[in-house]
Structure formats: C-alpha cells, structure tokens
Design a protein around this motif. Structure first.
Motif, PDB file in Angstrom:
ATOM      1  N   THR A  87       0.850  -1.190   0.000  1.00  0.00           N
ATOM      2  CA  THR A  87       0.000   0.000   0.000  1.00  0.00           C
ATOM      3  C   THR A  87       0.884   1.238   0.000  1.00  0.00           C
ATOM      4  O   THR A  87       1.962   1.250   0.581  1.00  0.00           O
ATOM      5  N   SER A  88       0.394   2.239  -0.646  1.00  0.00           N
ATOM      6  CA  SER A  88       1.172   3.467  -0.706  1.00  0.00           C
ATOM      7  C   SER A  88       0.943   4.295   0.549  1.00  0.00           C
ATOM      8  O   SER A  88       0.158   3.938   1.421  1.00  0.00           O
ATOM      9  N   ILE A  89       1.590   5.417   0.609  1.00  0.00           N
ATOM     10  CA  ILE A  89       1.557   6.274   1.789  1.00  0.00           C
ATOM     11  C   ILE A  89       0.203   6.975   1.950  1.00  0.00           C
ATOM     12  O   ILE A  89      -0.119   7.463   3.020  1.00  0.00           O
ATOM     13  N   TRP A  90      -0.641   6.967   0.915  1.00  0.00           N
ATOM     14  CA  TRP A  90      -1.912   7.705   0.975  1.00  0.00           C
ATOM     15  C   TRP A  90      -2.816   7.203   2.085  1.00  0.00           C
ATOM     16  O   TRP A  90      -3.529   7.985   2.728  1.00  0.00           O
ATOM     17  N   ALA A  91      -2.821   5.899   2.350  1.00  0.00           N
ATOM     18  CA  ALA A  91      -3.697   5.344   3.389  1.00  0.00           C
ATOM     19  C   ALA A  91      -3.273   5.842   4.763  1.00  0.00           C
ATOM     20  O   ALA A  91      -4.116   6.200   5.592  1.00  0.00           O
ATOM     21  N   MET A  92      -1.968   5.886   5.007  1.00  0.00           N
ATOM     22  CA  MET A  92      -1.483   6.377   6.293  1.00  0.00           C
ATOM     23  C   MET A  92      -1.762   7.864   6.449  1.00  0.00           C
ATOM     24  O   MET A  92      -2.187   8.315   7.512  1.00  0.00           O
ATOM     25  N   GLN A  93      -1.553   8.625   5.399  1.00  0.00           N
ATOM     26  CA  GLN A  93      -1.830  10.064   5.460  1.00  0.00           C
ATOM     27  C   GLN A  93      -3.312  10.312   5.724  1.00  0.00           C
ATOM     28  O   GLN A  93      -3.667  11.168   6.541  1.00  0.00           O
ATOM     29  N   THR A  94      -4.175   9.573   5.063  1.00  0.00           N
ATOM     30  CA  THR A  94      -5.613   9.733   5.262  1.00  0.00           C
ATOM     31  C   THR A  94      -6.002   9.319   6.682  1.00  0.00           C
ATOM     32  O   THR A  94      -6.839   9.977   7.310  1.00  0.00           O
ATOM     33  N   ALA A  95      -5.397   8.259   7.197  1.00  0.00           N
ATOM     34  CA  ALA A  95      -5.676   7.834   8.573  1.00  0.00           C
ATOM     35  C   ALA A  95      -5.254   8.909   9.568  1.00  0.00           C
ATOM     36  O   ALA A  95      -5.967   9.182  10.537  1.00  0.00           O
ATOM     37  N   LEU A  96      -4.119   9.536   9.324  1.00  0.00           N
ATOM     38  CA  LEU A  96      -3.662  10.614  10.208  1.00  0.00           C
ATOM     39  C   LEU A  96      -4.602  11.814  10.152  1.00  0.00           C
ATOM     40  O   LEU A  96      -4.917  12.418  11.180  1.00  0.00           O
ATOM     41  N   ILE A  97      -5.065  12.152   8.962  1.00  0.00           N
ATOM     42  CA  ILE A  97      -5.984  13.285   8.800  1.00  0.00           C
ATOM     43  C   ILE A  97      -7.313  13.002   9.500  1.00  0.00           C
ATOM     44  O   ILE A  97      -7.839  13.853  10.221  1.00  0.00           O
ATOM     45  N   THR A  98      -7.856  11.805   9.305  1.00  0.00           N
ATOM     46  CA  THR A  98      -9.135  11.485   9.939  1.00  0.00           C
ATOM     47  C   THR A  98      -8.986  11.354  11.460  1.00  0.00           C
ATOM     48  O   THR A  98      -9.942  11.599  12.188  1.00  0.00           O
ATOM     49  N   THR A  99      -7.788  11.014  11.932  1.00  0.00           N
ATOM     50  CA  THR A  99      -7.545  10.966  13.373  1.00  0.00           C
ATOM     51  C   THR A  99      -7.639  12.358  13.987  1.00  0.00           C
ATOM     52  O   THR A  99      -8.274  12.541  15.026  1.00  0.00           O
ATOM     53  N   VAL A 100      -7.032  13.332  13.340  1.00  0.00           N
ATOM     54  CA  VAL A 100      -7.109  14.716  13.828  1.00  0.00           C
ATOM     55  C   VAL A 100      -8.555  15.190  13.817  1.00  0.00           C
ATOM     56  O   VAL A 100      -9.030  15.810  14.778  1.00  0.00           O
ATOM     57  N   ASN A 101      -9.270  14.883  12.751  1.00  0.00           N
ATOM     58  CA  ASN A 101     -10.682  15.242  12.644  1.00  0.00           C
ATOM     59  C   ASN A 101     -11.495  14.595  13.772  1.00  0.00           C
ATOM     60  O   ASN A 101     -12.298  15.253  14.440  1.00  0.00           O
ATOM     61  N   SER A 102     -11.275  13.325  14.003  1.00  0.00           N
ATOM     62  CA  SER A 102     -11.999  12.596  15.053  1.00  0.00           C
ATOM     63  C   SER A 102     -11.678  13.150  16.439  1.00  0.00           C
ATOM     64  O   SER A 102     -12.557  13.257  17.287  1.00  0.00           O
ATOM     65  N   LEU A 103     -10.428  13.483  16.658  1.00  0.00           N
ATOM     66  CA  LEU A 103     -10.023  14.024  17.953  1.00  0.00           C
ATOM     67  C   LEU A 103     -10.744  15.341  18.249  1.00  0.00           C
ATOM     68  O   LEU A 103     -11.210  15.563  19.371  1.00  0.00           O
ATOM     69  N   PHE A 104     -10.867  16.187  17.251  1.00  0.00           N
ATOM     70  CA  PHE A 104     -11.603  17.446  17.409  1.00  0.00           C
ATOM     71  C   PHE A 104     -13.067  17.175  17.742  1.00  0.00           C
ATOM     72  O   PHE A 104     -13.633  17.790  18.646  1.00  0.00           O
TER      73      PHE A 104
END
Length: 123
Positions: A87-104
């Motif tokens: 898998t490319s890095i896009w899945a990890m980047q998206t997971a990190l972005i959605t984590t910040v969103n979820s935390l908020f």
C-alpha cells in the motif's frame, strides 16, 4: 540532509507501528463514545436536558456524534489498509488526517456532555 526531507522517510519506516496506534485509538474512542452517550441519557429527566432538547440542539449534537463515529470507522479502516503490503503512503496520510478530525469531534462531544452534566448536577 534537510530535516524536512528526513521526517517523512521516518514516518514511512514506522508505518506499521503508526497504523496499529491509529487503529487502536479509533477502536478505543468508539468505546468511549458508547460510554459517553449513556452518561448523556442518564440526565434525560433533568431540566437542563429538557432545555437542551427544547432549543433544538439535539440535531447538532447527534449529527456531530454520528459523524464522529463514521470518522473513527474510516480512521480504523485506513489504518488497517496501511498494514497491507504494497500500500502506498496515501492510506497512512488519510488515517492521520481522519484521526485529527476525530479528535476534534471527540473533544466537542466531551465538552458538551461535561457541561450538560455539570448543569444537571447543580439542579
């Protein structure tokens, strides 16, 4: 070498560990949301809760609540996709972005319930 170029390389090298942490966070926060909603409904007979309902704030609260659950589910899915080989890095980047969103969103929901609980306890 430039520090800005090195940091993403370190993240890619640790993508398995990061994915496990993110998936664990998402799953744990889903359990937290389940516990928090029971606290929310334990004050159903209070005047504060009824005022909250009368003012039409339930719609906003539950929209945020459902959106948070969806964000956490997406975070877990993207974190699990990151664990796959090739898998490319896009899945990890998206997971990190959605984590910040979820935390908020979790902070928003938690502060709302804490404030309602404090007001209901004062009655």
């Amino acid at each position: 070498m430039n520090k800005v170029l090195i940091e993403p390389i370190v993240l890619v090298e640790q993508k398995t560990n990061i994915a496990i942490i993110l998936a664990t966070f998402a799953f744990t926060m889903m359990g937290f949301l389940a516990a928090v909603i029971t606290i929310f409904f334990s004050f159903a007979k209070s005047r504060t809760f009824k005022k909250f309902s009368r003012e039409g704030r339930f719609g906003v609260f539950f929209t945020t609540y459902y959106y948070c659950i969806i964000s956490l589910a997406l975070t877990m899915c993207f974190a699990l996709v990151t664990l796959g080989k090739g898998t490319s890095i896009w899945a990890m980047q998206t997971a990190l972005i959605t984590t910040v969103n979820s935390l908020f969103q979790i902070c928003l929901i938690t502060f709302t319930i804490i404030n309602l609980s404090k007001r209901a306890m004062k009655e």
